[in-house]
Design an enzyme around this catalytic site. Sequence first.
Site, short mmCIF file in Angstrom:
data_model
loop_
_atom_site.label_atom_id
_atom_site.label_comp_id
_atom_site.label_asym_id
_atom_site.label_seq_id
_atom_site.Cartn_x
_atom_site.Cartn_y
_atom_site.Cartn_z
N THR A 129 0.82 -1.21 0.00
CA THR A 129 0.00 0.00 0.00
C THR A 129 0.86 1.26 0.00
O THR A 129 1.97 1.27 0.54
CB THR A 129 -0.91 -0.01 1.25
OG1 THR A 129 -1.51 1.27 1.38
CG2 THR A 129 -0.13 -0.28 2.54
N ASP A 130 0.29 2.34 -0.54
CA ASP A 130 0.99 3.63 -0.49
C ASP A 130 1.13 4.15 0.94
O ASP A 130 1.93 5.06 1.19
CB ASP A 130 0.29 4.67 -1.38
CG ASP A 130 -1.16 4.93 -1.01
OD1 ASP A 130 -1.67 4.34 -0.04
OD2 ASP A 130 -1.80 5.75 -1.71
N GLU A 131 0.35 3.59 1.88
CA GLU A 131 0.40 4.11 3.25
C GLU A 131 1.76 3.90 3.90
O GLU A 131 2.06 4.55 4.91
CB GLU A 131 -0.68 3.44 4.12
CG GLU A 131 -2.06 3.72 3.64
CD GLU A 131 -3.12 3.65 4.72
OE1 GLU A 131 -2.79 3.65 5.92
OE2 GLU A 131 -4.30 3.62 4.34
N TYR A 155 -1.43 -0.22 11.10
CA TYR A 155 -1.62 -0.93 9.84
C TYR A 155 -0.46 -0.64 8.88
O TYR A 155 0.17 -1.54 8.32
CB TYR A 155 -2.96 -0.54 9.20
CG TYR A 155 -3.05 -0.87 7.71
CD1 TYR A 155 -3.12 -2.20 7.29
CD2 TYR A 155 -3.04 0.14 6.74
CE1 TYR A 155 -3.19 -2.50 5.93
CE2 TYR A 155 -3.11 -0.16 5.39
CZ TYR A 155 -3.18 -1.49 4.98
OH TYR A 155 -3.25 -1.78 3.64
N LYS A 159 2.43 -3.14 7.29
CA LYS A 159 2.66 -3.36 5.85
C LYS A 159 4.10 -2.97 5.49
O LYS A 159 4.75 -3.62 4.67
CB LYS A 159 1.66 -2.55 5.00
CG LYS A 159 0.21 -3.00 5.13
CD LYS A 159 -0.06 -4.41 4.61
CE LYS A 159 0.07 -4.53 3.11
NZ LYS A 159 -0.41 -5.88 2.65
N ASN A 184 -5.86 4.10 -2.66
CA ASN A 184 -7.16 3.64 -2.16
C ASN A 184 -8.00 3.03 -3.27
O ASN A 184 -8.29 3.69 -4.26
CB ASN A 184 -7.94 4.81 -1.57
CG ASN A 184 -7.40 5.25 -0.23
OD1 ASN A 184 -6.24 5.61 -0.13
ND2 ASN A 184 -8.23 5.22 0.80
#
Length: 351
Positions: A129-131, A155, A159, A184
């Site tokens: 994820t980009d997070e 989270y 990741k 997203n």
Amino acid sequence: MRKFQNLLVTGGAGFIGSAFIRSAFTRPGFTGTIVNLDAMTYAGNLDNLVGLDPARHVFVHGDILDGALVERLVDTHAIDTIVHFAAESHVDRSIHGPAEFIQTNVVGTMRLLDVVRARPHVHFHHVSTDEVYGSLGFEDPMFTEEHPYKPNSPYAASKAASDHLVRSWARTYKLSATTSHASNNYGPYQFPEKLIPLMIANCLDGKPLPVYGDGGNIRDWLHVDDHAAAIWRVLEDGAPHEVYDIGGGNEWKNLALVHCLCDAVAELRGEPSEKYRALITFVADRPGHDLRYAIAGDKIARELGWRPSYDFVTGLRATIRWYVDHPEWIARVKTGAYRQWIDTNYAGRSA
Ligand code: NAD
Ligand code: DAU
């Protein structure tokens, strides 16, 4: 182009994994089998996968933490590629209970990598994820593959940790592994705890639409079918050890997006927008709430020729239409009826 025949997909009854499986069986030239290993947490829903050929889609109820099971599946089904979606995926849940996130996202990923370590002919694709990159300011340039890791939620940290495991296992043990970071996702079959399906479901129920903080946070939206297509391209031609960022090119402030959703639901139902906009309720902000995500998809466009195909407004309207047309899917999630089959057939046992 990499040749692959039999895939082990982890987390394939969740939102993105199920979209990937449905789309895989429509790809010309793919004649293989998909073994779908899913622990069926609250986020797993077999309603997402009705109508698939059971000879080519083999569902296995089990946990990625069970290394012996994963080994058996890889060997029995002559798996040549693992596509790893399984995760705890909701930021708010990670704030309230991070332990599960460390188990599945970190330890679970390590278990899979150890299976591949003993079987280096198997390619491993890690869906991330980009997070992991943290948060951008309004004026900052978009994330690229070179952006430093600065995760802000449990989270995102889990990741990020899993990304580092993939990188280090691949380099140390000479594994064939790729990683992708997507923005997203939106589309049909998304569990109604995430912003878009939650807002649609609440509009349909006449319930408040909870907007965190002032609604000024920005997310970049990617249609789930575009994400599935991008991962397929990475499987086909992604270079081992490489990382690909996958963005939608659609940055929206949350509040503007919720207004757009309200207006579209109203139009579909022939009602005034104000009926739905009046449901908007500003609530306490998410702790550590990332301000903005935005992904520059230059590398995957340049090297693999992938670009998003969905125009956001068209994709969003089709998505809203899907939820409006499938009240039974939402109802089965809300009443817990979607769990009945798995609870009846697999109560207390795994594969
Ligand atoms: P989801 O929560 O809808 O589905 C996750 C699936 O994993 C569920 O079916 C669940 O039962 C399964 N699972 C959880 N723990 C497991 C375990 N220990 N063993 C086996 N299966 C287990 O998630 P999603 O939104 O489809 O996300 C899939 C992947 O994509 C995740 O890795 C997530 O980090 C990543 N991702 C999501 C988004 C997004 O916008 N949703 C964006 C970028 C990346
Ligand atoms: O960027 C990719 C990530 O996108 C994925 O890795 C995650 O798995 C996925 O859950 C998603 O994370 P977000 O936290 O961005 O998504 P979520 O739908 O939870 O929230 C989107 C934005 O909307 C965020 O700024 C918080 C806000 N929000 C969310 C909910 C659920 C609200 O204002 N109200 C809400 O009720």
